[in-house]
Write an enzyme that holds these catalytic residues in place. Sequence first.
Site, PDB file in Angstrom:
ATOM      1  CE  LYS A   1     -62.046 -27.852  76.701  1.00  7.56           C
ATOM      2  NZ  LYS A   1     -62.511 -26.464  76.660  1.00  7.56           N
TER       3      LYS A   1
ATOM      4  CE  LYS B   1     -58.185 -27.304  76.255  1.00  7.25           C
ATOM      5  NZ  LYS B   1     -59.197 -26.343  76.439  1.00  7.25           N
TER       6      LYS B   1
HETATM    7  C1  PBG Z   1     -62.452 -23.117  77.979  1.00 11.61           C
HETATM    8  C2  PBG Z   1     -61.069 -23.603  77.884  1.00 11.61           C
HETATM    9  C3  PBG Z   1     -60.306 -24.341  78.814  1.00 11.61           C
HETATM   10  C4  PBG Z   1     -59.018 -24.405  78.287  1.00 11.61           C
HETATM   11  C5  PBG Z   1     -59.039 -23.741  77.070  1.00 11.61           C
HETATM   12  N1  PBG Z   1     -60.322 -23.273  76.837  1.00 11.61           N
HETATM   13  C6  PBG Z   1     -60.627 -24.861  80.142  1.00 11.61           C
HETATM   14  C7  PBG Z   1     -61.596 -25.897  80.432  1.00 11.61           C
HETATM   15  O1  PBG Z   1     -62.182 -26.539  79.571  1.00 11.61           O
HETATM   16  O2  PBG Z   1     -61.793 -26.074  81.611  1.00 11.61           O
HETATM   17  C8  PBG Z   1     -57.828 -25.047  78.949  1.00 11.61           C
HETATM   18  C9  PBG Z   1     -56.528 -24.631  78.388  1.00 11.61           C
HETATM   19  C10 PBG Z   1     -55.334 -24.994  79.171  1.00 11.61           C
HETATM   20  O3  PBG Z   1     -55.365 -25.782  80.123  1.00 11.61           O
HETATM   21  O4  PBG Z   1     -54.284 -24.459  78.818  1.00 11.61           O
HETATM   22  N2  PBG Z   1     -63.439 -24.004  77.913  1.00 11.61           N
END
Ligand code: PBG
Length: 336
Positions: free
Chosen positions: A203, A256
């Site tokens: 991520k 992601k």
């Molecule tokens: C929570 C999380 C996030 C997203 C999914 N789970 C945000 C972040 O890390 O700031 C983002 C999902 C999206 O942009 O569709 N940690």
Amino acid sequence: MIQSFARHRRLRQSAALRSMVRETWLNPADFIQPIYVTYGEGVKQEIKSMPGVYRFSLDQLGPELQEIHSLGIPAVLLFGIPDTKDDVGSSAYDEHGIVQEATRLIKAQYPDLLVVADTCLCEFTDHGHCGMVHTYEQDGVLCGDVLNDESLELLIKTAVSQAEAGADIIAPSNMMDGFVQAIRHGLDEAGFTHIPIMSYSVKYASAFYGPFREAADSAPQFGDRKSYQMDPANAREALREAESDVLEGADMLMVKPSLSYLDVMRTIKDQFDLPLVAYNVSGEYAMVKAAALQGWIDERATVLEILTSMKRAGADMIITYSAKDAAKWLADGGKK
Ligand code: PBG
């Protein structure tokens, strides 16, 4: 004149032939539709930066679930917007928290629709970070350090309460070190040995999450997430992140965002034999939507091309805000 015997166009003569030699197929059975749920009644509030995506109160969820289910989309990913936030995100692991209540409702109405629970604290903490923080002031500016191990305890509680409410898959997205092992252990101890973990293994600290933070009201109030999310410049580090999750017991790996990280997905797919999930995030959706609303691109063709590229890069499943649209387009001939 150079004579070549290769005639690539031979296989592109007709739609039927193109379809027979096609390497990658999109199928609604591979989609996961994210849903934002919130308290209140009669709430169906469009997210400004994500036209077509809404925050729903539970009494408004019915038609949305019905549509998702009838389109053959097998799973939803739940994000909750609580009515109160505090520094330890207690509504994330409240038995009657919004995600827990939504899960119960969905499983009662659609037992075969899979509920994926996002396990994180950022929607539930007043500071907007994904774990507990130690705050301090430096030169008059509020700063904070995320407390890794203390956060793990709260994430375990969150995952267990989500499983108790009926979640089919636990998807921890917080990026604390050791989070998969901790959650696996917690789930097993609570008797949920059969519940798989879809880990947000790779991520990145990405600008593409902007619209999500508006939708979930979870922008960090100070600092950023760079101490726990990955640097977009790094690809080999993704292998280390994925490897530790595999060793810790992850059942599925996620990359992601997706569109800017197709190379990383291919690498992960080639190196590991677990199912691979692509997360086509909020900013990727917003970009396409904005251009489409201006009439600058063909939304249908663009979305299907983007989703196809994710499968080509190795994704077995795609979490996408376009799941419903894409499923409709595919049903009415998008395979052409
Ligand atoms: C929570 C999380 C996030 C997203 C999914 N789970 C945000 C972040 O890390 O700031 C983002 C999902 C999206 O942009 O569709 N940690």
